[in-house]
Motif scaffolding. Structure first.
Motif, PDB file in Angstrom:
ATOM      1  N   LYS A 154       1.552  -2.399  19.717  1.00 34.93           N
ATOM      2  CA  LYS A 154       0.175  -1.481  19.843  1.00 34.93           C
ATOM      3  C   LYS A 154      -0.494  -1.399  18.431  1.00 34.93           C
ATOM      4  O   LYS A 154      -1.708  -1.713  18.471  1.00 34.93           O
ATOM      5  CB  LYS A 154       0.833   0.035  20.043  1.00 34.93           C
ATOM      6  N   ALA A 155       0.495  -1.715  17.430  1.00 38.86           N
ATOM      7  CA  ALA A 155      -0.192  -1.829  16.080  1.00 38.86           C
ATOM      8  C   ALA A 155      -0.389  -3.321  15.575  1.00 38.86           C
ATOM      9  O   ALA A 155      -0.774  -3.510  14.349  1.00 38.86           O
ATOM     10  CB  ALA A 155       0.785  -1.138  14.993  1.00 38.86           C
ATOM     11  N   LYS A 156      -0.238  -3.871  16.645  1.00 41.53           N
ATOM     12  CA  LYS A 156      -0.625  -5.411  16.556  1.00 41.53           C
ATOM     13  C   LYS A 156       0.403  -6.332  15.335  1.00 41.53           C
ATOM     14  O   LYS A 156       0.117  -6.967  14.465  1.00 41.53           O
ATOM     15  CB  LYS A 156      -1.903  -5.857  16.023  1.00 41.53           C
ATOM     16  N   ILE A 157       1.689  -5.659  15.312  1.00 40.56           N
ATOM     17  CA  ILE A 157       2.519  -6.334  14.385  1.00 40.56           C
ATOM     18  C   ILE A 157       3.850  -7.162  15.263  1.00 40.56           C
ATOM     19  O   ILE A 157       4.257  -6.470  16.160  1.00 40.56           O
ATOM     20  CB  ILE A 157       3.285  -5.385  13.877  1.00 40.56           C
ATOM     21  N   ALA A 163       1.003  -1.396   0.105  1.00 38.40           N
ATOM     22  CA  ALA A 163      -0.104   0.060  -0.056  1.00 38.40           C
ATOM     23  C   ALA A 163       0.864   1.280  -0.085  1.00 38.40           C
ATOM     24  O   ALA A 163       0.378   2.226  -0.054  1.00 38.40           O
ATOM     25  CB  ALA A 163      -1.004  -0.021   1.306  1.00 38.40           C
ATOM     26  N   GLY A 164       2.224   1.337   0.316  1.00 39.19           N
ATOM     27  CA  GLY A 164       3.024   2.340   0.357  1.00 39.19           C
ATOM     28  C   GLY A 164       2.809   3.150   1.573  1.00 39.19           C
ATOM     29  O   GLY A 164       2.678   4.529   1.613  1.00 39.19           O
ATOM     30  N   VAL A 165       2.414   2.422   2.700  1.00 31.75           N
ATOM     31  CA  VAL A 165       2.123   3.148   3.882  1.00 31.75           C
ATOM     32  C   VAL A 165       2.954   2.869   4.905  1.00 31.75           C
ATOM     33  O   VAL A 165       3.510   1.800   5.074  1.00 31.75           O
ATOM     34  CB  VAL A 165       0.652   2.620   4.233  1.00 31.75           C
ATOM     35  N   THR A 166       3.269   3.893   5.824  1.00 33.94           N
ATOM     36  CA  THR A 166       4.103   3.741   7.101  1.00 33.94           C
ATOM     37  C   THR A 166       3.128   3.295   8.216  1.00 33.94           C
ATOM     38  O   THR A 166       2.296   4.097   8.562  1.00 33.94           O
ATOM     39  CB  THR A 166       4.893   5.082   7.312  1.00 33.94           C
ATOM     40  N   LEU A 167       3.411   2.453   8.932  1.00 33.01           N
ATOM     41  CA  LEU A 167       2.449   1.773   9.807  1.00 33.01           C
ATOM     42  C   LEU A 167       3.001   2.249  11.145  1.00 33.01           C
ATOM     43  O   LEU A 167       2.038   2.437  12.124  1.00 33.01           O
ATOM     44  CB  LEU A 167       2.710   0.294   9.688  1.00 33.01           C
ATOM     45  N   ALA A 168       4.297   2.248  11.439  1.00 32.52           N
ATOM     46  CA  ALA A 168       4.969   2.755  12.815  1.00 32.52           C
ATOM     47  C   ALA A 168       6.416   3.421  12.260  1.00 32.52           C
ATOM     48  O   ALA A 168       6.926   3.048  11.548  1.00 32.52           O
ATOM     49  CB  ALA A 168       4.715   1.675  13.830  1.00 32.52           C
ATOM     50  N   SER A 169       6.498   4.601  13.358  1.00 34.24           N
ATOM     51  CA  SER A 169       7.827   4.950  13.089  1.00 34.24           C
ATOM     52  C   SER A 169       8.423   5.632  14.432  1.00 34.24           C
ATOM     53  O   SER A 169       7.575   5.887  15.236  1.00 34.24           O
ATOM     54  CB  SER A 169       7.937   6.197  11.980  1.00 34.24           C
ATOM     55  N   ILE A 170       9.721   5.558  14.228  1.00 32.51           N
ATOM     56  CA  ILE A 170      10.269   6.055  15.686  1.00 32.51           C
ATOM     57  C   ILE A 170      11.394   6.962  15.384  1.00 32.51           C
ATOM     58  O   ILE A 170      11.899   6.693  14.287  1.00 32.51           O
ATOM     59  CB  ILE A 170      10.669   5.055  16.635  1.00 32.51           C
ATOM     60  N   ASP A 171      11.786   7.968  16.171  1.00 26.37           N
ATOM     61  CA  ASP A 171      12.807   9.297  15.849  1.00 26.37           C
ATOM     62  C   ASP A 171      13.685   9.201  16.995  1.00 26.37           C
ATOM     63  O   ASP A 171      13.101   9.877  18.156  1.00 26.37           O
ATOM     64  CB  ASP A 171      12.005  10.512  15.451  1.00 26.37           C
ATOM     65  N   GLY A 172      14.753   8.869  16.889  1.00 28.04           N
ATOM     66  CA  GLY A 172      15.727   9.107  17.945  1.00 28.04           C
ATOM     67  C   GLY A 172      15.894  10.329  18.180  1.00 28.04           C
ATOM     68  O   GLY A 172      16.414  10.859  19.589  1.00 28.04           O
ATOM     69  N   LYS A 173      15.695  11.292  17.492  1.00 24.52           N
ATOM     70  CA  LYS A 173      16.164  12.954  17.791  1.00 24.52           C
ATOM     71  C   LYS A 173      14.870  13.530  18.577  1.00 24.52           C
ATOM     72  O   LYS A 173      15.169  14.154  19.596  1.00 24.52           O
ATOM     73  CB  LYS A 173      16.117  13.631  16.404  1.00 24.52           C
ATOM     74  N   LYS A 174      13.714  12.936  18.333  1.00 24.60           N
ATOM     75  CA  LYS A 174      12.563  13.337  19.265  1.00 24.60           C
ATOM     76  C   LYS A 174      12.602  12.940  20.361  1.00 24.60           C
ATOM     77  O   LYS A 174      12.291  13.339  21.685  1.00 24.60           O
ATOM     78  CB  LYS A 174      11.226  13.192  18.715  1.00 24.60           C
ATOM     79  N   THR A 204      17.640  -6.374  19.781  1.00 25.58           N
ATOM     80  CA  THR A 204      16.618  -5.781  20.871  1.00 25.58           C
ATOM     81  C   THR A 204      15.397  -5.928  20.430  1.00 25.58           C
ATOM     82  O   THR A 204      14.535  -6.208  21.325  1.00 25.58           O
ATOM     83  CB  THR A 204      16.997  -4.371  21.275  1.00 25.58           C
ATOM     84  N   LEU A 205      15.134  -5.734  19.338  1.00 21.60           N
ATOM     85  CA  LEU A 205      13.648  -6.053  18.795  1.00 21.60           C
ATOM     86  C   LEU A 205      13.326  -7.365  18.973  1.00 21.60           C
ATOM     87  O   LEU A 205      12.179  -7.634  19.310  1.00 21.60           O
ATOM     88  CB  LEU A 205      13.507  -5.362  17.292  1.00 21.60           C
ATOM     89  N   ARG A 206      14.080  -8.416  18.522  1.00 19.15           N
ATOM     90  CA  ARG A 206      13.859  -9.900  18.811  1.00 19.15           C
ATOM     91  C   ARG A 206      13.855 -10.061  20.264  1.00 19.15           C
ATOM     92  O   ARG A 206      12.808 -10.898  20.477  1.00 19.15           O
ATOM     93  CB  ARG A 206      15.091 -10.579  18.237  1.00 19.15           C
ATOM     94  N   GLU A 207      14.504  -9.552  21.048  1.00 16.37           N
ATOM     95  CA  GLU A 207      14.214  -9.782  22.436  1.00 16.37           C
ATOM     96  C   GLU A 207      12.958  -9.275  23.109  1.00 16.37           C
ATOM     97  O   GLU A 207      12.439  -9.866  24.008  1.00 16.37           O
ATOM     98  CB  GLU A 207      15.458  -9.147  23.307  1.00 16.37           C
ATOM     99  N   ASN A 208      12.429  -8.283  22.493  1.00 15.81           N
ATOM    100  CA  ASN A 208      11.049  -7.801  22.824  1.00 15.81           C
ATOM    101  C   ASN A 208      10.060  -8.275  22.073  1.00 15.81           C
ATOM    102  O   ASN A 208       9.008  -7.841  22.076  1.00 15.81           O
ATOM    103  CB  ASN A 208      11.259  -6.238  22.597  1.00 15.81           C
ATOM    104  N   GLY A 209      10.132  -9.645  21.350  1.00 20.51           N
ATOM    105  CA  GLY A 209       9.001 -10.094  21.022  1.00 20.51           C
ATOM    106  C   GLY A 209       8.600  -9.839  19.455  1.00 20.51           C
ATOM    107  O   GLY A 209       7.495 -10.441  18.960  1.00 20.51           O
ATOM    108  N   ILE A 210       9.590  -9.035  18.801  1.00 22.29           N
ATOM    109  CA  ILE A 210       9.383  -9.051  17.194  1.00 22.29           C
ATOM    110  C   ILE A 210      10.210  -9.974  16.381  1.00 22.29           C
ATOM    111  O   ILE A 210      11.220 -10.011  16.514  1.00 22.29           O
ATOM    112  CB  ILE A 210       9.679  -7.497  16.847  1.00 22.29           C
ATOM    113  N   PHE A 215      10.088   1.307  19.952  1.00 22.27           N
ATOM    114  CA  PHE A 215       9.726   0.781  18.742  1.00 22.27           C
ATOM    115  C   PHE A 215       8.878  -0.370  18.807  1.00 22.27           C
ATOM    116  O   PHE A 215       7.969  -0.772  18.335  1.00 22.27           O
ATOM    117  CB  PHE A 215      10.721   0.569  17.509  1.00 22.27           C
ATOM    118  N   ALA A 216       9.666  -1.415  19.660  1.00 22.92           N
ATOM    119  CA  ALA A 216       8.637  -2.660  19.771  1.00 22.92           C
ATOM    120  C   ALA A 216       7.284  -2.405  20.550  1.00 22.92           C
ATOM    121  O   ALA A 216       6.554  -3.248  19.978  1.00 22.92           O
ATOM    122  CB  ALA A 216       9.414  -3.657  20.682  1.00 22.92           C
ATOM    123  N   GLY A 217       7.362  -1.590  21.451  1.00 20.76           N
ATOM    124  CA  GLY A 217       5.990  -1.186  21.932  1.00 20.76           C
ATOM    125  C   GLY A 217       5.076  -0.560  20.799  1.00 20.76           C
ATOM    126  O   GLY A 217       3.865  -1.054  20.995  1.00 20.76           O
TER     127      GLY A 217
END
Length: 118
Positions: free
Chosen positions: A85-88, A51-62, A110-116, A79-81
């Protein structure tokens, strides 16, 4: 560095990126997690390429977190959280032409350790 050397480095990076990107495709239930790192910050996003859609994003700067291993782990936990939340729970990892080493590897592990599942 001379202009010729810089152009060659940029060309090689684009070639590496396209080589890895050609094998990876994200769908709605298994999106592509793309990582970008600047000299100061780390960014990541989950993308549905159909679909060309971003489902979730995270920004280290913010988040106020820089570009090192410890901060990459904290960013990955956040990001894993967002992904949960987006059921991924499953995704494909796009290292975006970077070596799977250091910050990129710490983020993915770390993503793998957190269940992704990558």
């Amino acid at each position: 560095m001379t202009e010729k050397v810089l152009k060659r480095k940029q060309l090689l990076k684009v070639k590496r990126k396209l080589r890895t990107r050609g094998r990876i495709f994200g769908v709605a239930d298994k999106p592509r997690i793309s990582v970008f790192k600047s000299n100061r910050y780390l960014y990541a996003q989950a993308i549905n390429d159909e679909a060309g859609v971003t489902l979730a994003s995270i920004d280290g700067k913010k988040l106020g977190l820089g570009n090192n291993r410890e901060n990459a782990k904290q960013i990955a936990i956040e990001f894993a959280g967002l992904l949960k939340k987006a059921k991924i729970t499953e995704a494909v990892f796009d290292r975006n032409g970077y070596l799977y080493h250091g910050v990129v590897a710490a983020f993915a592990d770390t993503l793998r350790e957190n269940g992704i599942k990558l």
